[in-house]
Scaffold this active site. Structure first.
Site, PDB file in Angstrom:
ATOM      1  N   HIS A  82       0.823  -1.223   0.000  1.00  0.00           N
ATOM      2  CA  HIS A  82       0.000   0.000   0.000  1.00  0.00           C
ATOM      3  C   HIS A  82       0.849   1.262   0.000  1.00  0.00           C
ATOM      4  O   HIS A  82       0.379   2.323  -0.399  1.00  0.00           O
ATOM      5  CB  HIS A  82      -1.009  -0.017   1.150  1.00  0.00           C
ATOM      6  N   ASP A 218       1.315  -7.820   2.410  1.00  0.00           N
ATOM      7  CA  ASP A 218       1.445  -6.375   2.191  1.00  0.00           C
ATOM      8  C   ASP A 218       2.916  -5.993   2.051  1.00  0.00           C
ATOM      9  O   ASP A 218       3.508  -5.372   2.937  1.00  0.00           O
ATOM     10  CB  ASP A 218       0.789  -5.611   3.339  1.00  0.00           C
ATOM     11  N   SER A 651       3.948   1.984   8.673  1.00  0.00           N
ATOM     12  CA  SER A 651       3.682   1.108   7.530  1.00  0.00           C
ATOM     13  C   SER A 651       4.955   0.961   6.708  1.00  0.00           C
ATOM     14  O   SER A 651       5.568   1.950   6.310  1.00  0.00           O
ATOM     15  CB  SER A 651       2.578   1.694   6.651  1.00  0.00           C
TER      16      SER A 651
END
Length: 725
Positions: A82, A218, A651
């Site tokens: 992402h 991810d 992240s």
């Protein structure tokens, strides 16, 4: 934070295990014996050497809103899928849908450049608190105070950035207890090497987001390039892979329950230093408005995207961002209620007040500062609705947001550079132009009109003392659906803001030139820019007050605690320590700390968001696990939990073991831990990481990415990097 306070870590560290996002300097103040007992195999000064201003932590990079880390000496960086989504979207089309199908460069010449993508490699941290405080004139009011601090920060940054390819910032800790100059090397040529299909990178979608158990891959791999002489340079076919001094080798053994891990990265913002009343307003007003406004925007974007395949791709990035913020807000509300965080903060605050009152005159300024902060908070609450809607406008309709940005740029450029808003200084011009150009890929007028309509309707419903002047001027003060629709249609039919070439011209024009265009959408944007500028000045004064008041209160909080309190996250490099472990989310339920490939198959339904790609599914069903099977699990591990202290911005953070080897990549927190931003709860503080062995299994068994695996030194044969030509 003063050294005397940091030295308390030496005796208090064992008491709070995973709590704390520690700066590189603070790590060196922690007890080496305690760190060794937790599982650190390296000397702490291997993590960061203040004399050199570097160390293993410099292998962690800032990718702009996310974190990443070097995993080879040849510039390979691992981050989240992402976090690389912008590059993936940039090169996607209905004819070549990399979002859905994924991407793997077989050679350097195939790697895809990311327009405007950059990474920052940390180089030095310098305490500049005395310089900042000395810049404030005696007797300055709060607005003058803000401007003095702001100008000094800009001057320090300007001096720091005289060196080529340097990106600096002055970071504020504890509201102004400490100011630190952060110095980083900025690499400007970043290219996509590998991204899995969306059904891997987002497996579980919004249904699983902020949840456990997870089975999401991810991850993505990008590469940083430099000029042949090693200097930072914009994209060129002559560029070569960046030579990373520090990188994290991949651990082919992964992790098991109880293992020590470190999460390194650039956590964005936490709010543990707020007063209880400030937290209460976020609970009562801010997060409910986020859910309301962004929830409506999500519905409008999804409905528009379903009608047009190209439009669906155009809104994908914005929709992804809105979904994440929307669900996060729900988690914050649930967590604050469940953990009674406001009540706990109020109790802790009362304890500090009682302690300070016993201290007599020594802490009287701290008590007065707290009272003044509460008065400031009450004043700002009076215009909350207007301020919120105006502040969130840039997240909604892209057309007005672009027009407003062009207008703000023009307004600010008329000032001397050091007097401009930080985001419009000359150093930001390349980024602004990149974003104005890149925005073309995200434009979908049908969806944009719907978003603008919703914004206007909300603005027209505001109280008389909270009006947004630009909306009243261009759409009237009362909502009439057909009139608003007609006016929006006219704005979009007669504007050139949505034309890339014209928009880039606008970016270099004066306010008079923009006005002379008589472009209706641009005119609306110019008026909206004036409203935003007025709000900025109000917020600047409030920030000036906070920088005057909060340090005195925070000094009392830290003194009363008698132990280290890690500063709130502020997008600077931090390290969190933890253990791999599960948790109990509610009565009668126990969550194990690892998930597996078999568990992913069990979730598969053949429909989104649980629709694993056929090739991956066939490989998994055939149990072609290769060397990536965990002997204890007898399966390929997919994701794992640890109790490291993380938040947004983490992240893509590398999760590494005590030897400095990468064992995973952080990508989320569990639902019960979302409100961790307001307080750490060891019972539910769990971050979610993708296991490095799942990445390697995909590269090996599914993609047969032989060259990439050899470059990562996990397959026999010399690493080969074919340079783009």
């Amino acid at each position: 934070m003063k050294k005397t306070l940091l030295l308390l870590c030496l005796v208090a560290a064992p008491a709070f295990a995973g709590e704390g996002k520690w700066t590189p300097q603070q790590v060196l103040e922690l007890s080496p014996a305690w760190l060794k007992a937790q599982g650190l195999k390296l000397p702490p000064n291997k993590l960061w050497d203040p004399k050199r201003g570097t160390g293993l932590l410099a292998g962690t990079v800032n990718t702009g809103g996310c974190s990443g880390s070097f995993i080879s000496a040849t510039g390979l960086i691992i981050t989240n899928h992402h976090c690389a989504f912008g590059i993936i979207q940039e090169h996607s089309s209905p004819q070549r849908d990399l979002i859905t199908g994924g991407f793997l460069a077989k050679a350097g010449a195939e790697e895809l450049p990311g327009k405007g993508s950059r990474v920052q490699v940390p180089r030095a941290f310098t305490d500049v608190t005395a310089k900042i405080n000395a810049a404030v004139p005696p007797g300055a009011d709060d607005l003058a105070r803000y401007k003095a601090v702001d100008r000094k920060q800009k001057e320090l940054v300007a001096e720091c950035e005289k060196r080529p390819a340097t990106r600096c910032q002055v970071a504020t800790f504890d509201g102004g207890v400490n100011y630190t100059l952060v110095d980083a090397v900025e690499l400007q040529d970043v290219r996509l090497v590998y991204a899995p299909p969306r059904a891997v990178g987002e497996y579980g979608g919004e249904e699983d987001n902020w949840s456990w158990p997870r089975h999401t891959g991810d991850f993505a791999i990008i590469r940083a390039y430099t000029a042949p002489d090693g200097s930072s340079a914009a994209y060129s076919e002559k560029n070569v892979p960046y030579k990373a001094e520090f990188f994290f080798p991949l651990s082919t053994q992964g992790v098991k329950p109880g293992d020590f891990v470190m999460v390194l990265g650039y956590p964005g913002m936490t709010y543990r230093t707020l007063l209880a009343d400030e937290m209460a307003e976020r609970q009562a007003r801010y997060y409910p408005r986020i859910r309301d406004v962004l929830g409506e925007a999500i519905s409008l974007l999804e409905a528009a995207g379903e009608k047009d395949p190209a439009g669906k791709i155009a809104v994908a990035s914005q929709l992804k961002s809105l979904h994440n913020v929307y669900k996060n807000a729900g988690g914050q509300l649930a967590g604050m209620r469940r953990g009674q965080l406001v009540e706990k903060q109020r109790a802790a605050e009362d304890a500090v007040v009682g302690w300070a009152q016993k201290g007599g005159a020594k802490w009287s300024d701290a008590l007065k500062a707290r009272d003044a902060l509460l008065t400031e908070q009450q004043a700002s609450a009076k215009t909350f609705e207007r301020d919120f809607l105006l502040g969130v406008s840039g997240r909604l309709a892209q057309g007005p947001a672009l027009a407003t940005r062009v207008a703000r740029l023009s307004m600010e450029r008329a000032k001397p550079d050091l007097e401009r808003r930080p985001e419009y200084m000359d150093r930001e011009l390349p980024r602004i132009k990149d974003s104005l150009e890149r925005a073309q890929k995200n434009l979908f007028p049908a969806a944009d009109k719907a978003l603008l309509h919703a914004f206007v309707k909300r603005a027209q419903a505001l109280r008389p003392d909270e009006r947004i002047q630009a909306v009243d001027t261009h759409f009237g003060k009362s909502y009439v659906e057909k009139d608003v629709t007609a006016k929006i249609d006219a704005l979009y039919a007669n504007t050139k803001v949505l034309t890339q070439a014209e928009r880039m011209k606008m970016a270099g024009e004066t306010p008079a030139q923009l006005t002379a265009r008589k472009d209706p959408l641009l005119a609306f944007g110019m008026d909206l820019a004036k409203d935003q500028a007025a709000l900025d000045e109000v917020r600047d004064r409030r920030q000036g007050a906070a920088s005057r008041l909060r340090p005195a209160w925070r000094a009392a909080v830290m003194a009363q605690a008698g132990k280290p309190i890690a500063p709130d996250a502020n997008s600077t490099l931090r390290v969190s320590f933890g253990k791999v472990q599960g948790y109990t989310p509610r009565d009668g339920a126990v969550y194990l700390p690892q998930t597996t490939l078999t568990g992913m198959l069990q979730k598969h339904t053949g429909e989104e968001p649980f629709n694993a790609p056929p090739k991956l599914r066939a490989t998994a069903e055939a149990k072609k696990f290769g060397p990536w099977v965990d002997p204890r699990l007898k399966d390929v591990p997919v994701d794992f939990l640890s109790d490291a202290d993380t938040t947004g911005g983490n992240s893509g953070s590398p999760t590494v073991n005590g030897k400095g080897e990468l064992v995973g990549v952080n990508f989320d927190r569990v639902w019960e831990n979302v409100a961790n931003d307001f307080g750490y709860n060891p019972d539910v503080a769990r971050n979610v990481n993708v296991d490095v062995r799942y990445l390697l299994w995909n590269l090996d068994q599914v993609e047969d990415a032989d060259a990439l695996l050899r470059e990562l030194n996990v397959r026999k044969g010399s690493p080969v990097v074919k340079e783009a030509r």
